[in-house]
Write an enzyme that holds these catalytic residues in place. Structure first.
Site, PDB file in Angstrom:
ATOM      1  CG  ASP A 162      -1.596   1.234   1.432  1.00  0.00           C
ATOM      2  OD1 ASP A 162      -2.503   1.734   0.392  1.00  0.00           O
ATOM      3  OD2 ASP A 162      -1.473   2.124   2.302  1.00  0.00           O
ATOM      4  CG  ASP A 165       2.523  -0.183   5.219  1.00  0.00           C
ATOM      5  OD1 ASP A 165       2.253  -0.319   3.894  1.00  0.00           O
ATOM      6  OD2 ASP A 165       1.718   0.359   5.812  1.00  0.00           O
ATOM      7  CE1 TYR A 323      -5.941   4.207   2.391  1.00  0.00           C
ATOM      8  CE2 TYR A 323      -4.628   2.510   3.485  1.00  0.00           C
ATOM      9  CZ  TYR A 323      -4.640   3.516   2.502  1.00  0.00           C
ATOM     10  OH  TYR A 323      -3.376   3.969   2.175  1.00  0.00           O
ATOM     11  CD  GLU A 570       3.080   5.871   4.915  1.00  0.00           C
ATOM     12  OE1 GLU A 570       3.106   4.425   4.778  1.00  0.00           O
ATOM     13  OE2 GLU A 570       2.582   6.230   5.583  1.00  0.00           O
TER      14      GLU A 570
END
Length: 621
Positions: A162, A165, A323, A570
């Site tokens: 994703d 990670d 999410y 990120e």
């Protein structure tokens, strides 16, 4: 005996001339026999016969064919003349100086597109192809989903990680694949011009191949669906190794990666996955077998979502944290629209155009987040997708009323993006704050840029110069200008002169929050905690994750290039998918703007009107 010559001279007749004709004939015969008895040489023959005239031949024998002499002469002459002319022209072309028109250099959006697509290569899980083109990545997650006895899946190898990670969240991953497919369907010519069409289709297939493993895609009905592979919960203070507690290269993962499934109440996930599979089936329509497999899977998983109502994130703490889905009605419209385009089955169109469906999805609510298109809320995208149907096919009754409503709501959303209205604030540098000042704003701005560009292209293709915001009329150029300002901000036209796309320009984030990029590939395996030193290091990442769009600045245009602060540094699949879509929509020369593919998306859609009866027979008196 003399006589008078009629020409004036005397005429003398000798006695010998009185010989009879028979005597003369006999003498001549003697002479002829004498001549025949001794052959004459060539000189003598020429004296007697004079020059001979040979008759010209009318035909020429070429050995295999006999042709007219005249045609032969004309043919040879024509060939010789053509050869001389060609040589003369060649001489002129080679001697006259030429001015070559140089191919214009690729624009910034095309250059950025190449890089943004490469991010997906860096996020691949599973056994990587040879042409993956990211030197510091290797095979990983090869045991995902294996060894789970009694499970409905065989293996879950593949798909995409994703973000920074190594978790595979299927909900945002499915949204990312849908966005890539949508951009290919609309702008395949631009992808091809940029040399990226094969690449982006390979990226989509990498995702859809994985999705087909997450449920029984060959069945007509299912009872289970995989929602996640891996774990990242660290709230309980546990020190058990997982994808968030550990800082390791994906290739070195040696801890257990649990699989999260959903057997009821995952309508949003199921409908989003149906959208990904259905849209991809249009992308791969030339591969009939694969496209058919995708359509079947899309129908199966969509039906599962319709019968097992509920939010997928309501049942798992991790999904709710990372999410969380706010509702599933928007996914019902979104997934149903893609299924209608993929199959042409009006049952889906009947379902998604029911006023109650639009009401549940919030099409008439308004509110602070109305018009914000994201991995969570698909309403703005679904309304634009159905406005397309009205603009180009105009299906009429009984769909016209709700389609007109979706079209009007799309126009209102576009108005809210413009700086003339106060729906959304902007930073001093010009970035629209669609998430109202919360962290990670760039993904929402990129999504809005894509929708605005696409809507302007729809209007241009429909020969509509603009749209109304209240009493004011705005041209489609206004929408494209909005999209450019947002993407230009991402690419470096901002107060910090910082490109938030890694590898683009000369100044971009060097401490990206990403495990694989921050740990060197040096044949040393760092264990779960051993990689923490790379997480906390102040040095730039040893590996450049080219094409990653980081989370972005804060509401004051501030940015901290710090690896440990994921709200700044990120990247995510969902964010990059929206950026790719916006970049390809804006790419190409200025005069090439607005080149959408009007028809491919309608390939499976049958005529919406009954076939008219044949004309009456002509009248006969």
């Amino acid at each position: 005996m003399y006589g008078r010559d009629p020409w004036g001279g005397p005429l003398e007749i000798h006695a010998t001339d009185s010989a009879t004709d028979d005597d003369r004939s006999r003498n001549l015969n003697d002479i002829d026999r004498a001549a025949l008895s001794r052959p004459l040489d060539e000189t003598q023959q020429s004296w007697l016969l004079g020059p001979t005239e040979q008759k010209k031949k009318k035909y020429v024998d070429l050995g295999c064919i006999i042709v007219s002499r005249k045609i032969f002469v004309w043919t040879v002459g024509t060939i010789v003349a053509a050869a001389l002319l060609a040589g003369f022209i060649t001489l002129i072309v080679k001697t006259v100086p030429r001015h070559h028109r140089k191919t214009p250099p690729p624009d910034n959006y095309t250059i950025a597109l190449h890089k943004a697509l490469k991010f997906f290569n860096a996020q691949k899980s599973g056994k990587l192809p040879r042409h993956n083109n990211v030197s510091w990545r290797g095979n990983s997650g090869l045991q995902d989903g294996k060894g789970d006895s009694g499970s409905f899946y065989k293996d879950l190898v593949g798909g995409y990680y994703d973000a920074g990670d190594a978790i595979k969240f299927n909900f945002p991953m499915a949204y990312a694949m849908t966005m890539l497919s949508w951009s290919v369907i609309e702008y395949s010519a631009k992808y091809e011009a940029a040399g990226e069409l094969v690449h982006v289709k390979e990226l989509i297939k990498w995702g859809t191949d994985y999705f087909l493993k997450t449920f029984n895609s060959t069945a007509d009905s299912i009872d289970d669906l995989v929602s996640q592979v891996g774990s990242g919960n660290t709230d309980d203070g546990s020190t058990d190794p997982n994808d968030h507690y550990c800082w390791m290269r994906p290739e070195d993962m040696d801890y257990k990666r649990p699989v999260t499934t959903c057997n009821g109440g995952c309508s949003d996930l199921a409908a989003e996955m149906a959208a990904a599979l259905a849209s991809a089936s249009i992308v791969f329509k030339d591969n009939r077998e694969y496209s058919k497999k995708l359509v079947h899977g899309a129908k199966t998983v969509y039906q599962f979502g319709r019968t097992r109502r509920g939010r997928y994130s309501a049942g798992t703490a991790e999904s709710a944290k990372f999410y969380n889905s706010s509702m599933y009605w928007d996914e019902f419209i979104w997934g149903g629209a893609w299924l209608y385009y993929a199959t042409g089955n009006v049952t889906y169109l009947d379902l998604i155009t029911k006023p109650t469906m639009a009401k549940h999805a919030g099409a008439f609510w308004g509110g602070p987040y109305y018009g914000v298109f994201s991995w969570d809320n698909k309403l703005a995208g679904a309304q634009l997708l159905l406005s397309r149907l009205r603009l180009f096919l105009s299906p009429g009754y009984p769909y016209e009323e709700i389609l007109r409503t979706f079209h009007n709501q799309t126009s209102i959303v576009m108005c809210s993006y413009l700086p003339y209205f106060n729906k959304f604030n902007r930073t001093r540098g010009g970035l629209i704050e669609l998430n109202h000042g919360d962290p990670q704003p760039l993904q929402y701005a990129a999504n809005a840029a894509f929708l605005a560009t696409l809507y302007s292209d729809y209007l241009d293709a429909a020969d509509t110069p603009g749209w109304y915001c209240g009493p004011n009329f705005y041209s489609t150029n206004v929408l494209r200008e909005f999209a450019r300002t947002q993407i230009d901000y991402i690419l470096g036209k901002n107060p910090r002169k910082m490109s938030y796309l890694v590898g683009f320009g000369t100044k971009y984030p060097k401490h990206v929050h990403h495990r694989g990029a921050s740990i060197p590939k040096n044949k040393v395996k760092y264990n779960c905690k051993g990689g923490w030193k790379w997480r906390d290091s102040k040095k730039p990442n040893p590996n450049t994750i080219e094409g990653a769009m980081v989370a972005g600045p804060d509401k004051r245009d501030g940015f901290r290039d710090v690896r440990t602060n994921y709200n700044y540094t990120e990247p995510t699949l969902a964010g990059n998918a929206g950026l790719v879509a916006a970049l390809v929509a804006l790419s190409g020369e200025e005069e090439a703007s607005g080149t959408i593919d009007k028809n491919t998306i309608f390939s499976a859609v049958p005529p919406l009107f009954p076939t008219p009866p044949p004309p009456p027979a002509p009248w006969k008196p």
